[in-house]
Design an enzyme around this catalytic site. Sequence first.
Site, PDB file in Angstrom:
ATOM      1  N   THR A  33       5.686   3.517   0.799  1.00 23.08           N
ATOM      2  CA  THR A  33       4.470   4.183   1.265  1.00 23.08           C
ATOM      3  C   THR A  33       4.638   5.683   1.148  1.00 23.08           C
ATOM      4  O   THR A  33       5.722   6.158   0.820  1.00 23.08           O
ATOM      5  CB  THR A  33       4.158   3.818   2.731  1.00 23.08           C
ATOM      6  OG1 THR A  33       2.803   4.129   2.994  1.00 23.08           O
ATOM      7  CG2 THR A  33       5.043   4.568   3.701  1.00 23.08           C
ATOM      8  N   GLY A  57       0.031   9.317  -5.026  1.00 25.16           N
ATOM      9  CA  GLY A  57      -0.462   8.045  -5.542  1.00 25.16           C
ATOM     10  C   GLY A  57      -0.538   8.005  -7.056  1.00 25.16           C
ATOM     11  O   GLY A  57      -0.401   6.943  -7.668  1.00 25.16           O
ATOM     12  N   CYS A  63       3.814   7.962  -7.727  1.00 30.80           N
ATOM     13  CA  CYS A  63       4.707   6.970  -7.115  1.00 30.80           C
ATOM     14  C   CYS A  63       4.121   5.563  -7.244  1.00 30.80           C
ATOM     15  O   CYS A  63       2.994   5.315  -6.810  1.00 30.80           O
ATOM     16  CB  CYS A  63       4.920   7.313  -5.637  1.00 30.80           C
ATOM     17  SG  CYS A  63       5.932   6.108  -4.756  1.00 30.80           S
ATOM     18  N   THR A  77       2.843   3.821  -3.948  1.00 35.76           N
ATOM     19  CA  THR A  77       1.798   4.526  -3.201  1.00 35.76           C
ATOM     20  C   THR A  77       0.471   4.340  -3.926  1.00 35.76           C
ATOM     21  O   THR A  77       0.406   4.492  -5.142  1.00 35.76           O
ATOM     22  CB  THR A  77       2.132   6.033  -3.114  1.00 35.76           C
ATOM     23  OG1 THR A  77       3.393   6.194  -2.469  1.00 35.76           O
ATOM     24  CG2 THR A  77       1.072   6.796  -2.349  1.00 35.76           C
TER      25      THR A  77
END
Length: 179
Positions: free
Chosen positions: A7, A162, A165, A168
């Site tokens: 996350t 986002g 990664c 994410t």
Amino acid sequence: MEQYRGTTILSIRRGNQVVIGGDGQVSLGNTIMKGNARKVRRLYKNQVIAGFAGGTADAFTLFERFEAKLESHGGQLVRAAVELAKDWRTDRALRRLEALLAVADKEASLIITGNGDVIQPEDDLIAIGSGGAFAQSAARALLDNTELSAREIVQKGLTIAGDICIYTNHNQTIEELEY
């Protein structure tokens, strides 16, 4: 057994706002199990905001423990964080939990770790989780070079994380406190 993890949590304090945001992806190994998890929430009479990175079940256990510490210490964020960190470090069952918490109220922003650390970061910028380094880099550049609000910086930092990664996504949950 492999844990649910991965996350990005980002927190910024600017002006009279503190904001914590997180993405919604839960991964098990290289599989996305859920895309709309809520990893950021309000605690203690809506006076504290918190986000977690790490094992999902572990984090929910820690949220419950942290909220109990806030209740028993009258909402004093730093004291509750230190007491949780002590328990986390010394309690046999808690010691196995793998998660990080980012917590904030109107006065302080903290990272609480399973090693018993309570860290108040420089510049009140917190970035944890698999995409934390990407979000932190973006947020630091935006803090230093723009007049964007704390919320806008969190949104942009999480979006950049986002984009980079694989753990994410772009499904963001954002909570803010004004003081």
